[in-house]
Design an enzyme around this catalytic site. Sequence first.
Site, short mmCIF file in Angstrom:
data_model
loop_
_atom_site.label_atom_id
_atom_site.label_comp_id
_atom_site.label_asym_id
_atom_site.label_seq_id
_atom_site.Cartn_x
_atom_site.Cartn_y
_atom_site.Cartn_z
N PHE A 220 27.91 -55.58 -18.57
CA PHE A 220 28.69 -54.60 -19.35
C PHE A 220 27.85 -53.42 -19.82
O PHE A 220 28.29 -52.65 -20.66
CB PHE A 220 29.35 -55.30 -20.55
N GLY B 292 35.02 -41.03 -14.62
CA GLY B 292 34.35 -40.98 -13.32
C GLY B 292 33.31 -42.08 -13.31
O GLY B 292 33.46 -43.09 -13.99
N CYS C 216 31.82 -47.07 -11.84
CA CYS C 216 32.55 -48.31 -12.20
C CYS C 216 34.06 -48.14 -12.39
O CYS C 216 34.84 -48.76 -11.67
CB CYS C 216 31.94 -48.92 -13.45
P1 NAD Z 1 23.64 -49.38 -7.19
O1 NAD Z 1 24.44 -48.87 -6.06
O2 NAD Z 1 22.99 -48.42 -8.13
O3 NAD Z 1 22.48 -50.34 -6.63
C1 NAD Z 1 22.69 -51.38 -5.73
C2 NAD Z 1 21.36 -51.69 -5.07
O4 NAD Z 1 21.50 -52.87 -4.26
C3 NAD Z 1 20.86 -50.59 -4.14
O5 NAD Z 1 19.55 -50.20 -4.50
C4 NAD Z 1 20.88 -51.23 -2.75
O6 NAD Z 1 19.86 -50.76 -1.89
C5 NAD Z 1 20.66 -52.70 -3.13
N1 NAD Z 1 21.02 -53.66 -2.07
C6 NAD Z 1 22.05 -53.62 -1.19
N2 NAD Z 1 21.97 -54.68 -0.36
C7 NAD Z 1 20.88 -55.40 -0.71
C8 NAD Z 1 20.28 -56.59 -0.23
N3 NAD Z 1 20.79 -57.28 0.80
N4 NAD Z 1 19.17 -57.03 -0.83
C9 NAD Z 1 18.62 -56.37 -1.87
N5 NAD Z 1 19.15 -55.23 -2.38
C10 NAD Z 1 20.26 -54.75 -1.81
O7 NAD Z 1 24.58 -50.38 -7.97
P2 NAD Z 1 24.73 -50.56 -9.56
O8 NAD Z 1 25.33 -49.35 -10.16
O9 NAD Z 1 23.47 -51.12 -10.10
O10 NAD Z 1 25.86 -51.70 -9.58
C11 NAD Z 1 25.60 -53.01 -9.15
C12 NAD Z 1 26.80 -53.86 -9.53
O11 NAD Z 1 26.92 -53.92 -10.96
C13 NAD Z 1 28.14 -53.33 -9.03
O12 NAD Z 1 28.97 -54.41 -8.71
C14 NAD Z 1 28.69 -52.59 -10.23
O13 NAD Z 1 30.08 -52.51 -10.22
C15 NAD Z 1 28.19 -53.45 -11.36
N6 NAD Z 1 28.03 -52.72 -12.63
C16 NAD Z 1 27.49 -51.46 -12.65
C17 NAD Z 1 27.30 -50.81 -13.88
C18 NAD Z 1 26.74 -49.41 -13.92
O14 NAD Z 1 26.80 -48.80 -15.00
N7 NAD Z 1 26.20 -48.87 -12.85
C19 NAD Z 1 27.68 -51.45 -15.07
C20 NAD Z 1 28.19 -52.73 -15.01
C21 NAD Z 1 28.37 -53.36 -13.79
#
Ligand code: NAD
Length: 448
Positions: free
Chosen positions: A155, A263, A266
Site C-alpha cells: 500500500f 494517473g 496503480c
Molecule cells: P515496476 O514496473 O516499477 O517494477 C517491476 C520490476 O520487476 C522491473 O524492474 C522489472 O524489470 C522487474 N521484473 C520483471 N520480471 C522480472 C523477473 N522475472 N525477475 C526479476 N525482476 C523482474 O513495478 P512497481 O511499480 O514496483 O509495481 C510492482 C507491483 O506492485 C505491481 O503489481 C503494482 O501494481 C504493485 N504496487 C505498486 C505501487 C506503486 O506505487 N508503484 C504501490 C503498491 C503496489
Amino acid sequence: MKICVFGTGYVGLVTGVCLAEVGNTISCVDIDQNKISNLKKGISPIFEPGLSELLANNIKSNRLFFTTNPIESIENSEIIYIAVGTPSDENGAANLKWVKEVAGEIGRYLNGNKTIILKSTVPVGTNILVKTIIQEELKKRGKPYHFNMISNPEFLREGCAINDCMKPDRIIVGCENSEAKELILRIYKPFIDDPNQVLFMDLKSSELTKYAANAILATKISFMNELSMLCEKLDANIEDIKRGISLDHRIGPHFINAGLGYGGSCFPKDVKALIHSANEYSLEFPILNAVEEINQIQRTRFIQLILSKLKPLSKVSIWGIAFKPGTDDIREAPALEIMHALIKEGHSICAFDPVASENSKKYFLETAPNLSHLISYCDDQYMALDNSDTLVISTEWEPFKEPDFERIKKSLKSNTIFDGRNIYNLGLMKELGFNYHSIGRPAILTSR
Ligand code: NAD
C-alpha cells in the site's frame, strides 16, 4: 533473516531497502541488467525521497545485494518476495506474465522449505496459481519441498514510499496457517507498534482488499470531478464544497480534490483489472465504469479548453509532468496526454518538472518520434516561461504553489494560466490580472 526480492521497481526496491535497514540480508533480483549494474553502484533507478541514502548505507553495511541471477538468491534465502509489475493487458486484465515467470523460476531452483510472499497487486486466485506453478516445477524435479504461500499486497505511496514501508498504517496478509502468521509477525515486528496492525485473512480476501482500496480512492476522485462539471455550469466553487465536506469525519479530507483525475501506475490499471475480474463473473461493476469514464472526460475537457484558447502554433509552458508530486513516475500522467494533444496541433512546449523530465524525454521519443522536437525541457520553472503564450499546471509540486507571480506575468504573452490542480486562489488571480482557468470554479477573465 535472509530474504530475496524479485523486482527492483518502486515496490521491490523500497521493500528490499527497508527490510535491509532493519537488519535483514537482502538479495534483490531483476532481469534489467542496466538497473542492477546501477543499483550495485548505489544509483537508484527511481526518484523517491530518502531512498538513495538508505540504499548507500545498506550496500555499505553488506546487508543489501543486487543481482540478475535468480538461482543463487533463491537458494540462499529463507523468504522470497515477488514484487514484479502487473500492468494492464489489452483487455484490461492484470498481465501476470512476469509473476508467472518468477513463480516458474522459484519452482525450478527451490532447494528447501521456504516462504513465498506475493507483494504484486494481483487478481483473486493468483496466489493459488503461483503456488500451483511452483508445485508443478517441484514435481517435475521430484523435490517434495514444503512452502507457505502468503499474499501481502503493498500500500505504499510513491513520493513517501520509504515512510509508508517503515511505518505502515496496516499490513494486509492472506495466508493459510499459523506458521505463516508467525513468520509475518517476525518480519514486520520492527515496522509496527502493535501486532493488531497486521490484518490476517484468507488469500482471496487479501488479494481483493488491495483492489478495493485503490478503486474506492479512484471513485472519490471521480466523484469530485463529476461534481466539478456541475459546479462549472452553476458557477459554484468545488474548492468551497471540498472544504465543506472534508470536515465531516465520515468523508475526510483525502482524495477529494477535483483536478485532472487520477494517473500513475496503480489506480488506472487496478480499476481496469477489478472491472475485468467482475466481468469474468458476469458482473458489470457500473460504478467503476463510470469512474474510468469521468477520469477520461475530465482530461479531455481540460485539453479541449486549452486548445480552444490557443492561437495557432503557440508556445505553451507546462509545469509538472509526473503523475503526482514527489515522484518521477510518469505512467498514465495527465501531463502526457495534454502534451501529446498540444504537439499534435503544432504547438510547441517548454516543460519543467523537478524530477520527471528525463522520463518524459524518453517517453516522447518512443511515442511521438516525429513530434518530440516540439518539446523542450528547462531546469528552472521560470525559464520554462520565457516567450510562452500560456502556462499549464499539470502537477501540484510545492514550488508551483507560491510562485513569483510578477515574473510569471512578465513572461507570459497572453497572461493566461490553465490550472489543472486548482492550486491558486481565485481572488488573487483576479487581483493580479491573470486570465485564469481552473477546475470546477468560475474562470477569471481579465483583458491585458
Ligand atoms: P515496476 O514496473 O516499477 O517494477 C517491476 C520490476 O520487476 C522491473 O524492474 C522489472 O524489470 C522487474 N521484473 C520483471 N520480471 C522480472 C523477473 N522475472 N525477475 C526479476 N525482476 C523482474 O513495478 P512497481 O511499480 O514496483 O509495481 C510492482 C507491483 O506492485 C505491481 O503489481 C503494482 O501494481 C504493485 N504496487 C505498486 C505501487 C506503486 O506505487 N508503484 C504501490 C503498491 C503496489
